[in-house]
Enzyme design. Structure first.
Site, PDB file in Angstrom:
ATOM      1  N   ASN A 123       0.842  -1.189   0.000  1.00 11.22           N
ATOM      2  CA  ASN A 123       0.000   0.000   0.000  1.00 11.22           C
ATOM      3  C   ASN A 123       0.882   1.246   0.000  1.00 11.22           C
ATOM      4  O   ASN A 123       1.973   1.249   0.584  1.00 11.22           O
ATOM      5  CB  ASN A 123      -0.915  -0.020   1.237  1.00 11.22           C
ATOM      6  CG  ASN A 123      -1.702   1.251   1.377  1.00 11.22           C
ATOM      7  OD1 ASN A 123      -1.235   2.202   1.986  1.00 11.22           O
ATOM      8  ND2 ASN A 123      -2.885   1.274   0.799  1.00 11.22           N
ATOM      9  N   CYS A 156      -6.193  -2.777  -2.559  1.00 12.76           N
ATOM     10  CA  CYS A 156      -7.047  -2.261  -1.488  1.00 12.76           C
ATOM     11  C   CYS A 156      -8.010  -1.189  -1.980  1.00 12.76           C
ATOM     12  O   CYS A 156      -8.880  -0.738  -1.237  1.00 12.76           O
ATOM     13  CB  CYS A 156      -6.183  -1.704  -0.357  1.00 12.76           C
ATOM     14  SG  CYS A 156      -5.163  -0.304  -0.883  1.00 12.76           S
TER      15      CYS A 156
END
Length: 180
Positions: A123, A156
């Site tokens: 991320n 995500c």
């Protein structure tokens, strides 16, 4: 033919290791694969064994050949060490000099002449975190070259820097590093 050890860690992009391994093999490299337990949740060792045409190593405690210490022997055979994908956790363990899994144990045992590379995948906030960046800088100080992640829509749902570099970019970076 160069002996390349590719370390696959637990990222959603672990499936791309199959293409990386396949391409390196097509270029004539001998590829050995190391996998974390988390990586095995995303792609099976059997897949990577078939593509690499070599056994896949998943445990630092597996000593199949009594005449050698496995992680030391693997390190001695390696000419280029590539972690792709490299998670924040693996980057941190490598930067700390830990040896609690097959990847970190082999990395710690690598001769200084071995070329070392990481291709981070995580991320954006994890990648940009000061601790992750400090760990990457620590690895660069000991000879690791980073294949930077790209900006993309991440698993995500966030848009940002953290996606694994493309297979073509990783292969190009490896080939360029071998020529250095």
């Amino acid at each position: 033919m160069t002996t390349i050890t590719i370390a696959v860690t637990g990222s959603i992009s672990a499936y791309k290791a199959a293409d990386i391994i396949s391409e390196l093999g097509k270029l004539g490299h001998d590829v050995t694969v190391l996998m974390t337990e988390a990586a095995q949740q995303f792609i099976t060792p059997l897949t990577l064994q078939v593509l690499s045409k070599n056994p896949v190593h998943t445990s630092v405690m597996a000593e199949d050949r009594p005449e050698v210490v496995n992680h030391i022997d693997l390190a001695k055979q390696t000419e280029l060490f590539l972690v792709a994908p490299a998670t924040a956790d693996t980057i941190a363990r490598l930067a700390q000099g830990r040896a609690n899994d097959i990847i970190s144990a082999v990395a710690l045992a690598l001769p200084s002449s071995v070329k070392k590379m990481i291709a981070p995948a995580m991320n954006t906030m994890m990648y940009d975190n000061l601790l992750t960046q400090a760990n990457i800088k620590t690895l660069e100080k000991v000879g690791f070259k980073e294949i930077e992640p790209r900006v993309a829509l991440l698993a995500c749902g966030d848009l940002g820097k953290g996606a694994l570099a493309t297979v073509d970019d990783i292969i190009s970076a490896v080939q360029a590093n071998l020529l250095d």
